[in-house]
Motif scaffolding. Sequence first.
Motif, PDB file in Angstrom:
ATOM      1  N   ASP A 167       0.827  -1.197   0.000  1.00  0.00           N
ATOM      2  CA  ASP A 167       0.000   0.000   0.000  1.00  0.00           C
ATOM      3  C   ASP A 167       0.866   1.254   0.000  1.00  0.00           C
ATOM      4  OD1 ASP A 167      -2.270  -1.555  -0.006  1.00  0.00           O
ATOM      5  OD2 ASP A 167      -2.644  -1.362   2.150  1.00  0.00           O
ATOM      6  N   ILE A 168       1.936   1.240   0.798  1.00  0.00           N
ATOM      7  CA  ILE A 168       2.844   2.397   0.823  1.00  0.00           C
ATOM      8  C   ILE A 168       3.466   2.607  -0.546  1.00  0.00           C
ATOM      9  CG2 ILE A 168       4.904   3.401   1.881  1.00  0.00           C
ATOM     10  CD1 ILE A 168       4.374   1.603   4.324  1.00  0.00           C
ATOM     11  N   MET A 169       3.888   1.498  -1.172  1.00  0.00           N
ATOM     12  CA  MET A 169       4.502   1.593  -2.501  1.00  0.00           C
ATOM     13  C   MET A 169       3.545   2.202  -3.510  1.00  0.00           C
ATOM     14  SD  MET A 169       6.444  -2.115  -2.583  1.00  0.00           S
ATOM     15  CE  MET A 169       6.967  -1.969  -4.303  1.00  0.00           C
ATOM     16  N   MET A 170       2.301   1.734  -3.500  1.00  0.00           N
ATOM     17  CA  MET A 170       1.337   2.215  -4.482  1.00  0.00           C
ATOM     18  C   MET A 170       0.871   3.643  -4.185  1.00  0.00           C
ATOM     19  SD  MET A 170       1.226  -0.057  -6.763  1.00  0.00           S
ATOM     20  CE  MET A 170       2.934  -0.501  -6.398  1.00  0.00           C
ATOM     21  N   GLU A 171       0.752   3.983  -2.915  1.00  0.00           N
ATOM     22  CA  GLU A 171       0.327   5.336  -2.555  1.00  0.00           C
ATOM     23  C   GLU A 171       1.386   6.377  -2.902  1.00  0.00           C
ATOM     24  OE1 GLU A 171      -0.479   4.940   1.574  1.00  0.00           O
ATOM     25  OE2 GLU A 171      -2.334   3.780   1.271  1.00  0.00           O
ATOM     26  N   ASN A 172       2.637   5.952  -2.999  1.00  0.00           N
ATOM     27  CA  ASN A 172       3.728   6.887  -3.250  1.00  0.00           C
ATOM     28  C   ASN A 172       4.326   6.747  -4.648  1.00  0.00           C
ATOM     29  OD1 ASN A 172       4.476   8.399  -0.537  1.00  0.00           O
ATOM     30  ND2 ASN A 172       3.875   6.314   0.001  1.00  0.00           N
ATOM     31  N   THR A 173       3.604   6.074  -5.532  1.00  0.00           N
ATOM     32  CA  THR A 173       3.985   6.029  -6.937  1.00  0.00           C
ATOM     33  C   THR A 173       2.863   6.632  -7.772  1.00  0.00           C
ATOM     34  OG1 THR A 173       3.194   3.715  -6.968  1.00  0.00           O
ATOM     35  CG2 THR A 173       5.575   4.073  -6.886  1.00  0.00           C
ATOM     36  N   ASP A 174       3.256   7.218  -8.867  1.00  0.00           N
ATOM     37  CA  ASP A 174       2.303   7.833  -9.782  1.00  0.00           C
ATOM     38  C   ASP A 174       1.534   6.732 -10.503  1.00  0.00           C
ATOM     39  OD1 ASP A 174       1.000   9.063 -11.934  1.00  0.00           O
ATOM     40  OD2 ASP A 174       2.613  10.497 -12.270  1.00  0.00           O
ATOM     41  N   PRO A 175       0.216   6.666 -10.356  1.00  0.00           N
ATOM     42  CA  PRO A 175      -0.562   5.584 -10.989  1.00  0.00           C
ATOM     43  C   PRO A 175      -0.507   5.606 -12.505  1.00  0.00           C
ATOM     44  CG  PRO A 175      -2.020   7.236 -10.044  1.00  0.00           C
ATOM     45  CD  PRO A 175      -0.639   7.559  -9.561  1.00  0.00           C
ATOM     46  N   GLU A 176      -0.083   6.707 -13.082  1.00  0.00           N
ATOM     47  CA  GLU A 176       0.078   6.770 -14.534  1.00  0.00           C
ATOM     48  C   GLU A 176       1.435   6.241 -14.977  1.00  0.00           C
ATOM     49  OE1 GLU A 176      -2.396   7.471 -16.615  1.00  0.00           O
ATOM     50  OE2 GLU A 176      -3.583   7.551 -14.774  1.00  0.00           O
ATOM     51  N   LEU A 177       2.400   6.241 -14.064  1.00  0.00           N
ATOM     52  CA  LEU A 177       3.746   5.768 -14.391  1.00  0.00           C
ATOM     53  C   LEU A 177       4.006   4.347 -13.912  1.00  0.00           C
ATOM     54  CD1 LEU A 177       5.936   8.889 -13.495  1.00  0.00           C
ATOM     55  CD2 LEU A 177       5.208   8.132 -15.779  1.00  0.00           C
ATOM     56  N   VAL A 178       3.353   3.938 -12.844  1.00  0.00           N
ATOM     57  CA  VAL A 178       3.589   2.625 -12.233  1.00  0.00           C
ATOM     58  C   VAL A 178       2.262   1.889 -12.106  1.00  0.00           C
ATOM     59  CG1 VAL A 178       4.554   1.357 -10.281  1.00  0.00           C
ATOM     60  CG2 VAL A 178       5.546   3.569 -10.935  1.00  0.00           C
ATOM     61  N   LYS A 179       2.013   0.986 -13.034  1.00  0.00           N
ATOM     62  CA  LYS A 179       0.824   0.141 -12.977  1.00  0.00           C
ATOM     63  C   LYS A 179       1.140  -1.118 -12.176  1.00  0.00           C
ATOM     64  CE  LYS A 179      -1.659   2.830 -15.654  1.00  0.00           C
ATOM     65  NZ  LYS A 179      -2.845   3.557 -15.130  1.00  0.00           N
ATOM     66  N   ILE A 180       0.180  -2.030 -12.095  1.00  0.00           N
ATOM     67  CA  ILE A 180       0.337  -3.249 -11.291  1.00  0.00           C
ATOM     68  C   ILE A 180       0.092  -4.481 -12.153  1.00  0.00           C
ATOM     69  CG2 ILE A 180      -0.555  -4.595  -9.344  1.00  0.00           C
ATOM     70  CD1 ILE A 180      -1.530  -1.934  -8.123  1.00  0.00           C
ATOM     71  N   GLU A 181       1.026  -5.426 -12.078  1.00  0.00           N
ATOM     72  CA  GLU A 181       0.759  -6.781 -12.546  1.00  0.00           C
ATOM     73  C   GLU A 181       0.552  -7.602 -11.278  1.00  0.00           C
ATOM     74  OE1 GLU A 181       2.557  -9.616 -15.885  1.00  0.00           O
ATOM     75  OE2 GLU A 181       3.860  -9.508 -14.127  1.00  0.00           O
ATOM     76  N   LEU A 182      -0.687  -7.973 -11.017  1.00  0.00           N
ATOM     77  CA  LEU A 182      -1.028  -8.609  -9.748  1.00  0.00           C
ATOM     78  C   LEU A 182      -0.831 -10.119  -9.840  1.00  0.00           C
ATOM     79  CD1 LEU A 182      -2.101  -7.500  -7.010  1.00  0.00           C
ATOM     80  CD2 LEU A 182      -4.360  -8.289  -7.715  1.00  0.00           C
ATOM     81  N   ASP A 183       0.052 -10.644  -9.017  1.00  0.00           N
ATOM     82  CA  ASP A 183       0.259 -12.088  -8.950  1.00  0.00           C
ATOM     83  C   ASP A 183      -0.732 -12.654  -7.941  1.00  0.00           C
ATOM     84  OD1 ASP A 183       1.290 -14.703  -8.074  1.00  0.00           O
ATOM     85  OD2 ASP A 183       3.007 -14.214  -9.356  1.00  0.00           O
ATOM     86  N   LEU A 184      -1.753 -13.334  -8.463  1.00  0.00           N
ATOM     87  CA  LEU A 184      -2.858 -13.781  -7.620  1.00  0.00           C
ATOM     88  C   LEU A 184      -2.446 -14.851  -6.629  1.00  0.00           C
ATOM     89  CD1 LEU A 184      -5.609 -13.938 -10.391  1.00  0.00           C
ATOM     90  CD2 LEU A 184      -5.010 -12.017  -8.899  1.00  0.00           C
ATOM     91  N   GLY A 185      -1.481 -15.689  -7.018  1.00  0.00           N
ATOM     92  CA  GLY A 185      -1.007 -16.721  -6.101  1.00  0.00           C
ATOM     93  C   GLY A 185      -0.292 -16.143  -4.904  1.00  0.00           C
ATOM     94  N   TRP A 186       0.541 -15.146  -5.157  1.00  0.00           N
ATOM     95  CA  TRP A 186       1.269 -14.526  -4.044  1.00  0.00           C
ATOM     96  C   TRP A 186       0.351 -13.670  -3.181  1.00  0.00           C
ATOM     97  CZ3 TRP A 186       5.120 -16.946  -2.507  1.00  0.00           C
ATOM     98  CH2 TRP A 186       6.064 -17.496  -3.371  1.00  0.00           C
ATOM     99  N   VAL A 187      -0.672 -13.091  -3.774  1.00  0.00           N
ATOM    100  CA  VAL A 187      -1.674 -12.376  -2.975  1.00  0.00           C
ATOM    101  C   VAL A 187      -2.327 -13.337  -1.987  1.00  0.00           C
ATOM    102  CG1 VAL A 187      -3.941 -11.260  -3.057  1.00  0.00           C
ATOM    103  CG2 VAL A 187      -2.136 -10.539  -4.624  1.00  0.00           C
ATOM    104  N   ALA A 188      -2.724 -14.511  -2.485  1.00  0.00           N
ATOM    105  CA  ALA A 188      -3.340 -15.513  -1.614  1.00  0.00           C
ATOM    106  C   ALA A 188      -2.353 -16.021  -0.571  1.00  0.00           C
ATOM    107  CB  ALA A 188      -3.875 -16.671  -2.454  1.00  0.00           C
TER     108      ALA A 188
END
Length: 318
Positions: A202-223
């Motif tokens: 959350d800290i990483m995403m809140e402090n990165t520009d959402p237009e410059l840093v998107k997310i590739e979400l790894d669903l297995g690691w989330v779980a």
Amino acid sequence: MTSSLSRRHFLKAGAAVAGLMAVPGAMAHSMTAGCGTTGTRPYGIQMYMVRDMLAKDFKGTVKKLAAAGFKQLELFGVGGSVSAEGAPLFGLSVDDMAAMLKEYKLSVPSVHINSDLEDIDYIREMGEKLDIDYFIEPMAGEFLSFADGKVTLNQPSTVEEVKAIAARLNKRGQTMKDLGFKFAYHNHNFEFDKVDGQVIFDIMMENTDPELVKIELDLGWVAAAGHDPVAMLKKYEGRVIGCHMKDYNDSLPLTDDPRFIIPEMARIGTPGDGKSDFPAIVKLLNKQNVKYRYVEVDVTETPFEDAVRGLCHLSALG
């Protein structure tokens, strides 16, 4: 979280322990061709899953993946790979790869990049000739350290350390934008640990520009981090551009086998082999129009068979 293991064993992380991945009945038959199920969405494979096959026969492996029904490939190891020498193209030229993509009607929407962007000319050539959309950082280098022949996973100890990672990701995102490409970050489970009571991711995403840093979400690691993949997709809706389609089964034992750099790898399997709600996941991905979906299991003795079985399971869901 801090975990340490010898560099010699880390370099062999591609080796597998079959029993840790298996679900009873899951391998009742060998899948050596496509499943015959045509879904409404194209699915891809993160090529790290078949790294040993690629090292032995890159062209033959690509042909086999295309015949099985995969439409997208995600390359890995730009800038070098500690567990697959020769990545990303294992001796092929970018032109060779572009010709294969055309022949087999495949695309490479994204690539994992491990370097500090030293070879800008190669990155530009690869991106332009392979029509790459996203260059993705698969793990922040700040989480790793190499010393005394060992690789150590290090959790940041302060919010300021995490913010420094975010600042660097912003710079990398801007560099990619300047080159004409896009940039995203790929998670593991340790980004969901907490520092000073706050979730690192959350800290990483809140402090990165959402237009410059998107997310590739790894669903297995989330779980593996104890979170619901569906809830995480909803939380970051609009910023998630792709997913690693992995299942997770917390009933399987953890292991201290040094071939697994992260113990939870022993519980990660192909879609349909674990407990994640893939019908709900696929429905939400369709609703959110998340375009890039790659089957991947980090460690398995039967990578091709697992990949095809995962493809079949996902394709049947629509």
